[in-house]
Design an enzyme around this catalytic site. Sequence first.
Site, PDB file in Angstrom:
ATOM      1  N   LYS A 201     -74.001-116.213   8.981  1.00  0.00           N
ATOM      2  CA  LYS A 201     -75.075-115.241   8.944  1.00  0.00           C
ATOM      3  C   LYS A 201     -76.285-115.872   8.268  1.00  0.00           C
ATOM      4  O   LYS A 201     -76.233-116.270   7.105  1.00  0.00           O
ATOM      5  CB  LYS A 201     -74.615-114.014   8.155  1.00  0.00           C
ATOM      6  CG  LYS A 201     -75.676-112.949   8.056  1.00  0.00           C
ATOM      7  CD  LYS A 201     -75.092-111.647   7.547  1.00  0.00           C
ATOM      8  CE  LYS A 201     -76.172-110.598   7.431  1.00  0.00           C
ATOM      9  NZ  LYS A 201     -75.620-109.327   6.981  1.00  0.00           N
ATOM     10  N   LYS A 255     -74.850-114.720  13.687  1.00  0.00           N
ATOM     11  CA  LYS A 255     -75.889-113.711  13.585  1.00  0.00           C
ATOM     12  C   LYS A 255     -77.140-114.275  12.938  1.00  0.00           C
ATOM     13  O   LYS A 255     -77.009-114.947  11.935  1.00  0.00           O
ATOM     14  CB  LYS A 255     -75.314-112.582  12.716  1.00  0.00           C
ATOM     15  CG  LYS A 255     -76.226-111.448  12.467  1.00  0.00           C
ATOM     16  CD  LYS A 255     -75.480-110.437  11.642  1.00  0.00           C
ATOM     17  CE  LYS A 255     -76.444-109.348  11.275  1.00  0.00           C
ATOM     18  NZ  LYS A 255     -75.933-108.559  10.207  1.00  0.00           N
TER      19      LYS A 255
HETATM   20  C1  PBG Z   1     -75.923-105.896   6.028  1.00  0.00           C
HETATM   21  C2  PBG Z   1     -76.219-106.108   7.452  1.00  0.00           C
HETATM   22  C3  PBG Z   1     -77.455-106.468   8.012  1.00  0.00           C
HETATM   23  C4  PBG Z   1     -77.278-106.423   9.379  1.00  0.00           C
HETATM   24  C5  PBG Z   1     -75.957-106.058   9.640  1.00  0.00           C
HETATM   25  N1  PBG Z   1     -75.308-105.883   8.423  1.00  0.00           N
HETATM   26  C6  PBG Z   1     -78.776-106.735   7.388  1.00  0.00           C
HETATM   27  C7  PBG Z   1     -78.937-107.707   6.336  1.00  0.00           C
HETATM   28  O1  PBG Z   1     -78.068-108.549   6.051  1.00  0.00           O
HETATM   29  O2  PBG Z   1     -79.979-107.637   5.708  1.00  0.00           O
HETATM   30  C8  PBG Z   1     -78.364-106.685  10.385  1.00  0.00           C
HETATM   31  C9  PBG Z   1     -78.156-106.148  11.727  1.00  0.00           C
HETATM   32  C10 PBG Z   1     -79.372-106.104  12.577  1.00  0.00           C
HETATM   33  O3  PBG Z   1     -80.455-106.588  12.229  1.00  0.00           O
HETATM   34  O4  PBG Z   1     -79.246-105.540  13.672  1.00  0.00           O
HETATM   35  N2  PBG Z   1     -75.175-106.782   5.345  1.00  0.00           N
END
Ligand code: PBG
Length: 329
Positions: A201, A255
Amino acid sequence: MITGKFPSLRLRRSRKNDWSRRLIEENSLSPNDFILPIFLIDGKNKKQSIKSMPGVYRYTIDKLGLIIDKAVKNKLPMVALFPYTNNKKKNSLGTESLNEDNLVCRGLRYIKKKYKNQIGVMCDVALDPYTSHGHDGLIRSNYVLNDETIEVLVNQSLLQAQMGCDVLAPSDMMDGRIGRIRNALDKNGYDLTQILSYAVKYASSFYGPFRDAVGSKGLLKGNKKNYQMDFRNTDEAIREVALDIKEGADMVMVKPGLPYLDIIKTIKKNFKIPVLAYQVSGEYSLFSHGINKGLIDKNVILESLISFKRSGANAIVSYYADRLNEILD
Ligand code: PBG
């Protein structure tokens, strides 16, 4: 590698007719390839639009049937629940994450009671929807604490598993949390609860609209670079995945999606495990606003979804997953 040569070989021959193009297609999509994220909100009888994500809504628990019925009917394998937590319920420790009557727990009970195993339910494991500072973990002097955060994540995981969650998806990027969560699940009789690790991520600006959707936008202090990955790195993604597999992850997520197709391909090639792509909120927003404004054709959606398949993803988390009829045809 090339077998033949022009003019006896003409690749356009097979492109001439639709039936022929269909015959030789290398990648395709079906509803089995999709996970639908759903935003939950407190209250009654509400289906609330989200300004930054046209076409996506927040649902109160009593209205959840609207969207889950559709997902089940269209044979989506799984939905993912995300809560819009009222600011009054947030604090620096994110204690609402451990409340068995929080939105996610109520959503889980509702879905699992009504739909049983007709559809899988996945839940994020992270504290950001619940913390007053918008970070995924506990903080001390602006640093997100690793081991202290894991203690809370383990309890959040156990609670969600107890409420019927099928797939726990730690999205927090703390080191070592997969192993600790797997261990706690196994010890407490949840050895069949799956773990989908957001192993790769990146600290990304593509998450902006999501933070609006879950109400953590204005709250976030600083950025998430001391735990989410630097988008300059590839080798580090391989190390993250290797660790999480050793610790017991069943599947891994990459992601955001579209800017990281190379990473999806690399992970799939190296590990041969289920790899999921998250077409995140920023990707969704850019497409949807562009399409709504007439700047670009709606076929860009299918084109980018197929790119995930081509890169090797087994499935895609997409905010378009409730409208596949329009997109896949
Ligand atoms: C939280 C989380 C996030 C997303 C999914 N779970 C945001 C972040 O880490 O700030 C993002 C999903 C999206 O942008 O569609 N941990």
